[in-house]
Write a protein that holds these residues in place. Structure first.
Motif, PDB file in Angstrom:
ATOM      1  N   GLY A  18       0.799  -1.217   0.000  1.00  0.00           N
ATOM      2  CA  GLY A  18       0.000   0.000   0.000  1.00  0.00           C
ATOM      3  C   GLY A  18       0.836   1.274   0.000  1.00  0.00           C
ATOM      4  O   GLY A  18       0.311   2.354  -0.183  1.00  0.00           O
ATOM      5  N   GLU A  19       2.175   1.142   0.186  1.00  0.00           N
ATOM      6  CA  GLU A  19       2.983   2.367   0.112  1.00  0.00           C
ATOM      7  C   GLU A  19       3.073   2.838  -1.338  1.00  0.00           C
ATOM      8  O   GLU A  19       3.231   2.036  -2.248  1.00  0.00           O
ATOM      9  N   ALA A  20       2.975   4.145  -1.532  1.00  0.00           N
ATOM     10  CA  ALA A  20       2.858   4.663  -2.896  1.00  0.00           C
ATOM     11  C   ALA A  20       4.207   4.941  -3.556  1.00  0.00           C
ATOM     12  O   ALA A  20       4.324   4.964  -4.760  1.00  0.00           O
ATOM     13  N   ARG A  21       5.207   5.122  -2.721  1.00  0.00           N
ATOM     14  CA  ARG A  21       6.518   5.467  -3.270  1.00  0.00           C
ATOM     15  C   ARG A  21       7.626   4.705  -2.555  1.00  0.00           C
ATOM     16  O   ARG A  21       7.466   4.291  -1.418  1.00  0.00           O
ATOM     17  N   LEU A  22       8.766   4.598  -3.246  1.00  0.00           N
ATOM     18  CA  LEU A  22       9.953   4.045  -2.592  1.00  0.00           C
ATOM     19  C   LEU A  22      10.624   5.166  -1.812  1.00  0.00           C
ATOM     20  O   LEU A  22      10.829   6.259  -2.342  1.00  0.00           O
ATOM     21  N   ALA A  25      13.275   4.952   3.980  1.00  0.00           N
ATOM     22  CA  ALA A  25      12.869   4.056   5.066  1.00  0.00           C
ATOM     23  C   ALA A  25      12.394   2.702   4.533  1.00  0.00           C
ATOM     24  O   ALA A  25      12.841   1.661   5.000  1.00  0.00           O
ATOM     25  N   ASN A  26      11.509   2.720   3.525  1.00  0.00           N
ATOM     26  CA  ASN A  26      10.985   1.421   3.110  1.00  0.00           C
ATOM     27  C   ASN A  26      11.963   0.639   2.231  1.00  0.00           C
ATOM     28  O   ASN A  26      11.795  -0.552   2.002  1.00  0.00           O
ATOM     29  N   MET A  27      13.006   1.327   1.744  1.00  0.00           N
ATOM     30  CA  MET A  27      13.967   0.603   0.891  1.00  0.00           C
ATOM     31  C   MET A  27      15.090  -0.057   1.682  1.00  0.00           C
ATOM     32  O   MET A  27      15.795  -0.907   1.163  1.00  0.00           O
ATOM     33  N   GLN A  28      15.260   0.346   2.938  1.00  0.00           N
ATOM     34  CA  GLN A  28      16.459  -0.067   3.658  1.00  0.00           C
ATOM     35  C   GLN A  28      16.676  -1.591   3.688  1.00  0.00           C
ATOM     36  O   GLN A  28      17.735  -2.083   3.300  1.00  0.00           O
ATOM     37  N   ASP A  29      15.636  -2.311   4.125  1.00  0.00           N
ATOM     38  CA  ASP A  29      15.773  -3.770   4.218  1.00  0.00           C
ATOM     39  C   ASP A  29      15.893  -4.404   2.841  1.00  0.00           C
ATOM     40  O   ASP A  29      16.602  -5.381   2.649  1.00  0.00           O
ATOM     41  N   MET A  30      15.178  -3.820   1.889  1.00  0.00           N
ATOM     42  CA  MET A  30      15.209  -4.392   0.533  1.00  0.00           C
ATOM     43  C   MET A  30      16.588  -4.210  -0.101  1.00  0.00           C
ATOM     44  O   MET A  30      17.090  -5.097  -0.769  1.00  0.00           O
ATOM     45  N   LEU A  31      17.187  -3.043   0.151  1.00  0.00           N
ATOM     46  CA  LEU A  31      18.526  -2.820  -0.418  1.00  0.00           C
ATOM     47  C   LEU A  31      19.535  -3.796   0.167  1.00  0.00           C
ATOM     48  O   LEU A  31      20.477  -4.206  -0.508  1.00  0.00           O
ATOM     49  N   ARG A  32      19.285  -4.202   1.424  1.00  0.00           N
ATOM     50  CA  ARG A  32      20.179  -5.197   2.015  1.00  0.00           C
ATOM     51  C   ARG A  32      20.072  -6.522   1.239  1.00  0.00           C
ATOM     52  O   ARG A  32      21.058  -7.205   0.997  1.00  0.00           O
ATOM     53  N   GLU A  33      18.861  -6.854   0.827  1.00  0.00           N
ATOM     54  CA  GLU A  33      18.661  -8.087   0.045  1.00  0.00           C
ATOM     55  C   GLU A  33      19.343  -7.982  -1.331  1.00  0.00           C
ATOM     56  O   GLU A  33      19.919  -8.938  -1.828  1.00  0.00           O
ATOM     57  N   ALA A  59      16.069   5.058  -7.254  1.00  0.00           N
ATOM     58  CA  ALA A  59      14.773   4.505  -6.865  1.00  0.00           C
ATOM     59  C   ALA A  59      13.987   5.434  -5.952  1.00  0.00           C
ATOM     60  O   ALA A  59      12.764   5.344  -5.870  1.00  0.00           O
ATOM     61  N   LEU A  60      14.723   6.344  -5.318  1.00  0.00           N
ATOM     62  CA  LEU A  60      14.074   7.234  -4.351  1.00  0.00           C
ATOM     63  C   LEU A  60      12.968   8.037  -5.037  1.00  0.00           C
ATOM     64  O   LEU A  60      13.206   8.697  -6.036  1.00  0.00           O
ATOM     65  N   GLY A  61      11.774   7.958  -4.497  1.00  0.00           N
ATOM     66  CA  GLY A  61      10.670   8.726  -5.064  1.00  0.00           C
ATOM     67  C   GLY A  61       9.968   8.013  -6.204  1.00  0.00           C
ATOM     68  O   GLY A  61       8.947   8.476  -6.707  1.00  0.00           O
ATOM     69  N   GLU A  62      10.525   6.870  -6.626  1.00  0.00           N
ATOM     70  CA  GLU A  62       9.897   6.111  -7.715  1.00  0.00           C
ATOM     71  C   GLU A  62       8.506   5.664  -7.256  1.00  0.00           C
ATOM     72  O   GLU A  62       8.331   5.173  -6.148  1.00  0.00           O
ATOM     73  N   GLU A  63       7.513   5.830  -8.130  1.00  0.00           N
ATOM     74  CA  GLU A  63       6.156   5.434  -7.770  1.00  0.00           C
ATOM     75  C   GLU A  63       5.988   3.929  -7.794  1.00  0.00           C
ATOM     76  O   GLU A  63       6.559   3.247  -8.640  1.00  0.00           O
TER      77      GLU A  63
END
Ligand code: GDP
Length: 300
Positions: A18-22, A25-33, A59-63
């Motif tokens: 449901g998050e609209a943008r990257l 904060a929401n990328m941190q764990d994913m970038l680790r992967e 990716a920052l701000g990417e919808e």
């Protein structure tokens, strides 16, 4: 079996639906992967660091559009950037060989011993003969290993090209000049020059191939590197790139179980396009490089 990157990302971002943008904060764990996936693919650590920083910016701000999850959106960015980085300026196609010079167009092969140079000369000669109807001459400047000269003769004959003989008592420069002269007089379109490789980088070897390059002014100077080298590929690539004006890279032994991280490392340190990949010991095992396929392979 390892999960692919999309599945791994899906696990770490379960709570983010449901998050609209990257965002940072929401990328941190994913970038680790992503980082782990690249390291598992044997991409060299400094290259991983640079790449992750670049991905974070891009990716920052990417919808996150439609039914995509943030994880899928980020995988798409990673895939896109990885492909762009490896495909360079050629729109997803491998960079072509530049042979449009007055003949013979000289291709100089550089790389460590065992990288697959001699085999690749045979493969290239075959490809140029079959797809472009080129008249190809090959020559070996490896005066340290008579077996290497014999090996080149064998592969050249197997693909129906012409072999220019050389002997260990000659100098590499004399051999190469003799071959150019022969190629001119017998109207060969292409002359492929195989060179000596050492087990590691050494000064004398670099000076020898630099002198060959200066004397021959090749249309293509191709760096041949074993995809199984993994992390070590970066140091080898750096040394050859500093010593020679490389025009392209051939990544060999991709038929092995390497994930191909060397492709990204070599591309990153040399900035030169990967033109071909070796996919087998046989002489038909050479393919044009596909950046998108390589990106998928690296990401797992
Ligand atoms: P050079 O010392 O750089 O000339 O390397 P060679 O051409 O002699 O190759 C070294 C070894 O790697 C040989 O056993 C080749 O058959 C093998 N080889 C070269 N290219 C490939 C490839 O694309 N795939 C596989 N599986 N083996 C390869």
């Amino acid at each position: 079996m390892l999960d692919n990157l999309t599945q791994r990302m899906a696990r770490v971002v379960k709570t983010l639906r449901g998050e609209a943008r990257l965002t940072e904060a929401n990328m941190q764990d994913m970038l680790r992967e992503v980082r782990l996936a690249l390291l598992e693919a044997d991409v060299a650590l400094p290259v991983v660091r640079d790449f992750i920083a670049k991905i974070r910016d891009k990716a920052l701000g990417e919808e996150v559009v439609g039914s995509l999850t943030p994880g899928q959106a980020l995988v798409a960015v990673v895939q896109r950037e990885l492909t762009a980085l490896m495909g360079g300026d050629y729109d997803g196609q491998a960079a072509p060989l530049n042979l449009s010079v007055s003949p013979p167009a000289i291709i100089l092969m550089a790389g460590l011993q065992g990288a697959g140079k001699t085999t690749t000369v045979g493969k290239l000669a075959r490809l140029l003969r079959e797809t472009q109807k080129k008249k190809v001459l090959t020559v070996s400047c490896d005066v340290y290993r008579p077996a290497a000269i014999a090996q080149l003769k064998t592969v050249t004959e197997q693909v129906g090209a012409e072999f220019f003989p050389s002997t260990p008592d000659q100098t590499p420069l004399d051999i190469a000049r003799g071959a150019v002269d022969w190629a001119k007089r017998h109207f060969h379109d292409v002359l492929i020059v195989d060179t000596a490789g050492r087990l590691g980088i050494d000064e004398a070897m670099m000076q020898e191939i630099t002198a060959l390059n200066q004397a021959l002014r090749p249309a293509e100077t191709l760096f041949v590197v074993d995809a199984m080298l993994g992390q070590d590929a970066i140091n080898t690539a750096k040394a050859f790139n500093e010593a020679l004006p490389l025009t392209g890279v051939v990544l060999t032994k991709l038929d092995g179980d390497s994930r191909g991280g060397a492709a990204l490392s070599v591309r990153h340190v040399t900035g030169k396009p990967i033109k071909f990949v070796g996919v087998g010991e046989k002489l038909d095992g050479l393919e044009v490089f596909h950046p998108d396929r390589m990106a998928s392979r690296i990401l797992g």
